[in-house]
Design a protein around this motif. Sequence first.
Motif, short mmCIF file in Angstrom:
data_model
loop_
_atom_site.label_atom_id
_atom_site.label_comp_id
_atom_site.label_asym_id
_atom_site.label_seq_id
_atom_site.Cartn_x
_atom_site.Cartn_y
_atom_site.Cartn_z
N LEU A 32 25.18 66.11 18.59
CA LEU A 32 24.43 67.08 17.79
C LEU A 32 24.83 68.51 18.15
CD1 LEU A 32 20.89 65.43 17.80
CD2 LEU A 32 22.49 65.57 15.88
N ASP A 33 24.99 68.79 19.44
CA ASP A 33 25.40 70.13 19.87
C ASP A 33 26.77 70.50 19.31
OD1 ASP A 33 23.06 70.46 21.29
OD2 ASP A 33 23.97 70.04 23.26
N SER A 41 24.14 72.36 9.76
CA SER A 41 22.69 72.54 9.91
C SER A 41 22.13 71.35 10.70
CB SER A 41 22.02 72.62 8.54
OG SER A 41 22.04 71.35 7.92
N VAL A 42 20.89 71.48 11.11
CA VAL A 42 20.23 70.39 11.83
C VAL A 42 20.24 69.12 10.99
CG1 VAL A 42 18.03 69.59 12.80
CG2 VAL A 42 18.81 71.93 13.23
N ASP A 43 19.85 69.24 9.73
CA ASP A 43 19.82 68.06 8.85
C ASP A 43 21.20 67.47 8.64
OD1 ASP A 43 17.08 68.16 8.56
OD2 ASP A 43 17.14 69.26 6.66
N LEU A 48 25.03 63.20 9.79
CA LEU A 48 26.36 62.83 10.25
C LEU A 48 26.30 61.80 11.39
CD1 LEU A 48 29.44 63.34 10.12
CD2 LEU A 48 29.07 65.19 11.78
N HIS A 49 25.32 61.95 12.24
CA HIS A 49 25.20 61.10 13.44
C HIS A 49 24.03 60.12 13.34
CE1 HIS A 49 28.27 63.52 15.29
NE2 HIS A 49 27.58 64.61 15.03
N ALA A 50 23.65 59.75 12.14
CA ALA A 50 22.48 58.90 11.93
C ALA A 50 22.60 57.56 12.65
CB ALA A 50 22.24 58.67 10.43
N ARG A 51 23.75 56.92 12.59
CA ARG A 51 23.90 55.63 13.25
C ARG A 51 23.75 55.76 14.75
NH1 ARG A 51 26.18 52.64 16.37
NH2 ARG A 51 27.63 54.24 16.98
#
Length: 135
Positions: A32-33, A41-43, A48-51
């Motif tokens: 995330l960083d 953006s945060v969302d 992108l990294h949902a899995r």
Amino acid sequence: AVSVDDLLNYQYLLRLFELRTMIAIYRSGKALDQSHAEGLSVDEARNLHARLLYTTVKSHVRYFILSKFAANLETMEDPPCQIVLKKLCALFGVCDILEGEQWLGIIDSQEAELAEAAARILGDSLRPDAIALTD
């Protein structure tokens, strides 16, 4: 794990689950960083990294379940019941390892073979108590 006995020990498994959770949280935070640093953006970063985030949550929840199971075992006053439930707790942990999610890099192929052996041993030792476990 050095031997199958390690994987029959729910306290050893609890430490492994804690390690997996800490590594997963670190990896998720790092991903995330990095996405934020690249201007997402945060969302967008979460999408992108949902899995990765999903499997991290699963690892954390399974550690939580195992830790609460273990804590209750320590306060149990019925020794025969405690013995059976310690085996069941270990089987829960070993089965999760055998599913493989987020264990790469934490256990190697030899340890996976030990987990398979531990599952057989635990299954065989719990089989006579199967009816009692459902009462």
